[in-house]
Design a protein around this motif. Structure first.
Motif, short mmCIF file in Angstrom:
data_model
loop_
_atom_site.label_atom_id
_atom_site.label_comp_id
_atom_site.label_asym_id
_atom_site.label_seq_id
_atom_site.Cartn_x
_atom_site.Cartn_y
_atom_site.Cartn_z
N LEU A 67 11.54 -21.49 9.21
CA LEU A 67 12.45 -22.49 8.78
C LEU A 67 14.17 -22.21 9.14
CD1 LEU A 67 11.34 -22.72 5.06
CD2 LEU A 67 10.56 -24.32 6.96
N LEU A 68 14.81 -23.19 9.06
CA LEU A 68 16.27 -23.08 9.55
C LEU A 68 16.93 -23.52 8.01
CD1 LEU A 68 18.13 -21.99 11.50
CD2 LEU A 68 18.43 -24.35 12.55
N GLU A 69 17.89 -22.80 7.48
CA GLU A 69 18.50 -23.12 6.34
C GLU A 69 20.11 -22.96 6.79
OE1 GLU A 69 15.50 -21.42 3.07
OE2 GLU A 69 17.08 -19.90 3.62
N TRP A 77 21.70 -21.47 -0.39
CA TRP A 77 21.01 -21.73 0.95
C TRP A 77 20.08 -22.94 0.64
CZ3 TRP A 77 22.64 -19.97 5.64
CH2 TRP A 77 23.47 -18.48 5.63
N SER A 78 20.10 -23.83 1.56
CA SER A 78 19.15 -25.33 1.33
C SER A 78 18.50 -25.46 2.97
CB SER A 78 19.79 -26.56 0.98
OG SER A 78 20.81 -26.89 2.11
N GLU A 79 17.42 -25.80 2.81
CA GLU A 79 16.31 -26.09 3.96
C GLU A 79 16.74 -27.35 4.86
OE1 GLU A 79 12.08 -27.84 5.34
OE2 GLU A 79 12.26 -26.26 3.57
N PRO A 105 27.29 -22.34 9.27
CA PRO A 105 26.31 -21.23 9.16
C PRO A 105 25.19 -21.70 8.72
CG PRO A 105 28.00 -21.53 7.39
CD PRO A 105 28.24 -22.90 8.20
N TYR A 106 23.98 -20.86 9.26
CA TYR A 106 22.71 -21.07 9.13
C TYR A 106 21.85 -19.58 9.04
CZ TYR A 106 23.24 -26.13 10.19
OH TYR A 106 23.45 -27.58 10.17
N ARG A 107 20.71 -19.55 8.62
CA ARG A 107 19.83 -18.69 8.73
C ARG A 107 18.38 -18.90 8.90
NH1 ARG A 107 19.51 -16.18 2.71
NH2 ARG A 107 18.13 -17.98 1.74
N VAL A 108 17.61 -18.22 9.44
CA VAL A 108 16.15 -18.32 9.71
C VAL A 108 15.39 -17.70 8.53
CG1 VAL A 108 14.29 -17.77 11.21
CG2 VAL A 108 16.43 -18.36 12.19
N ARG A 109 14.34 -18.43 8.07
CA ARG A 109 13.75 -18.03 7.01
C ARG A 109 12.08 -18.16 7.29
NH1 ARG A 109 13.25 -17.07 1.52
NH2 ARG A 109 15.46 -17.53 1.11
#
Length: 139
Positions: A67-69, A77-79, A105-109
């Motif tokens: 996923l990308l959040e 953080w939200s999907e 800004p994003y992060r991988v989950r």
């Protein structure tokens, strides 16, 4: 088969709560996944191909979702997007295409029913042109 993986994960969490490890280990506990790439600080552009990689310990066998959040203004953080689904965790990587999302800004989950918590990458930035325009803040 999914119920077996869920039952196994629940049993592991219950026994870990009753019998915590006596010493800390630099290696992750069994059935854990750690994101190796992205490493954080990267700037991803729309519609470019990127490699997500991880390492696992234990016997993860149930497919994962990548996923990308997005970080909200409140710092949570939200999907934002599903980059890949039904990924075999033993592949240790997934090739994904960066979706057209708002810059920021994003992060991988990476998630799986076998993992008590998803594994996250450090923050990265998504841009449509390779540079990010950060609005000026007033003091």
């Amino acid at each position: 088969m999914r119920w077996i993986a869920l039952a196994r994960a629940q049993l592991k969490r219950a026994t870990d709560a009753l019998f915590p490890p006596r010493t800390a280990s630099p290696e992750p506990a069994s059935d854990e996944l750690l994101v190796r790439a992205p490493t954080g600080g990267e700037c991803w552009n729309w519609v470019e191909r990127r490699q997500i990689s991880w390492r696992i310990t234990g016997g993860l066998g149930y497919p994962c979702c990548v996923l990308l959040e997005r970080r909200t203004e409140q710092g949570k953080w939200s999907e934002a997007a599903v980059l890949a689904s039904q990924v075999d965790p033993r592949a240790l990587r997934a090739s994904v295409v960066v979706p057209e999302l708002p810059e920021g800004p994003y992060r991988v989950r990476i998630t799986s029913p076998e993992l008590p918590h998803g594994a996250c990458s450090p923050p990265l930035t998504i841009s449509h042109s390779g540079t990010v325009h950060v609005p000026a803040t007033t003091r």
